[in-house]
Design an enzyme around this catalytic site. Structure first.
Site, PDB file in Angstrom:
ATOM      1  N   CYS A  45      41.323 -42.939-106.097  1.00 55.07           N
ATOM      2  CA  CYS A  45      40.605 -43.230-107.326  1.00 55.07           C
ATOM      3  C   CYS A  45      39.343 -42.663-107.703  1.00 55.07           C
ATOM      4  CB  CYS A  45      40.592 -44.788-107.549  1.00 55.07           C
ATOM      5  SG  CYS A  45      42.062 -45.554-107.413  1.00 55.07           S
TER       6      CYS A  45
HETATM    7  C1  BEZ Z   1      43.360 -44.907-103.702  1.00 58.43           C
HETATM    8  O1  BEZ Z   1      42.614 -44.955-104.585  1.00 58.43           O
HETATM    9  O2  BEZ Z   1      42.914 -44.283-102.715  1.00 58.43           O
HETATM   10  C2  BEZ Z   1      44.329 -46.242-103.492  1.00 58.43           C
HETATM   11  C3  BEZ Z   1      44.070 -47.067-104.044  1.00 58.43           C
HETATM   12  C4  BEZ Z   1      45.168 -48.265-103.962  1.00 58.43           C
HETATM   13  C5  BEZ Z   1      46.177 -47.944-103.009  1.00 58.43           C
HETATM   14  C6  BEZ Z   1      46.203 -46.931-102.382  1.00 58.43           C
HETATM   15  C7  BEZ Z   1      45.178 -45.743-102.385  1.00 58.43           C
END
Ligand code: BEZ
Length: 211
Positions: A45
């Protein structure tokens, strides 16, 4: 029932990193991209939000407002913003909506319980000036999106909303487009003065008409 293409995009009011957002007022007469991410302070994210900040000028050129969203509270968003800048070099320059009570997430079907009960998936909604849904895409949490593709789709949507054309596979701005089958050859000659070439009677290419 999930939102489908052609449905009216629900209006809402939400807190954001840029204050209270009244969605329709914020979009005005332009286009919108509303995208959800699963959680603050997560690696994928962070890269996505930084990339959208880097591309903000490209969205502006397309008269398109971008808005991110997760079900994390506004205090969490505010403290994450600095990390996004540190990690990606890009300052958040568009609103990140805080939706802890899931009002917007539920309106837009951004929580897919069989993937995760509580977190939003990576949804993308493109909304037209008529406030109708023009595109939906859903990615899992484990896969970061390609926002160049969202820009490419915006180019196609904006072009095809004004001309009787469709865009072929992997099309990008400036390449030849396809005359829609509903237009006869006779009408095509008038509508597309740059001419067209027919590969099949139903597959006719013409130079991009608005360039
Ligand atoms: C991420 O943004 O890295 C992420 C968020 C939730 C679950 C897995 C990865």
């Amino acid at each position: 029932m999930a939102l489908q293409l052609g449905d009216v995009a629900p209006d809402f009011t939400s807190e954001s990193t840029e204050g209270t957002i009244h969605f329709y007022d914020y979009l005005g007469d332009g286009w919108g991209v509303l995208f959800s991410h699963p959680k603050d302070f997560t690696p994928v994210c962070t890269t996505e939000l930084g990339e959208v900040a880097r591309l903000k000028g490209e969205f502006d050129k397309r008269n398109t407002k971008v808005l991110g969203l997760s079900v994390d509270p506004i205090e969490s968003h505010r403290s994450w913003v600095g990390d996004i800048k540190d990690a990606t070099g890009n300052e958040l320059n568009y609103p990140l909506l805080a939706d802890p009570d899931r009002t917007v997430a539920d309106l837009y079907g951004m929580i897919h319980p069989n993937a995760n009960d509580t977190l939003t998936v990576r949804s993308v909604f493109v909304i037209g000036p008529d406030k109708k849904v023009k595109l939906t895409i859903t990615y899992p949490a484990s896969t970061g999106r390609n926002f160049q593709e969202i820009l490419r789709v915006l180019d196609s949507l904006q072009l095809t909303s004004g001309y009787s054309v469709a865009t072929p596979v992997n099309w990008t701005e400036g390449e030849d487009v396809i005359i829609v089958p509903a237009i006869s050859d006779e009408d095509a000659k008038e509508k597309f003065p740059k001419g067209f070439r027919a590969v099949k009677p139903y597959l006719r290419y013409t130079p991009q008409p608005n360039r």
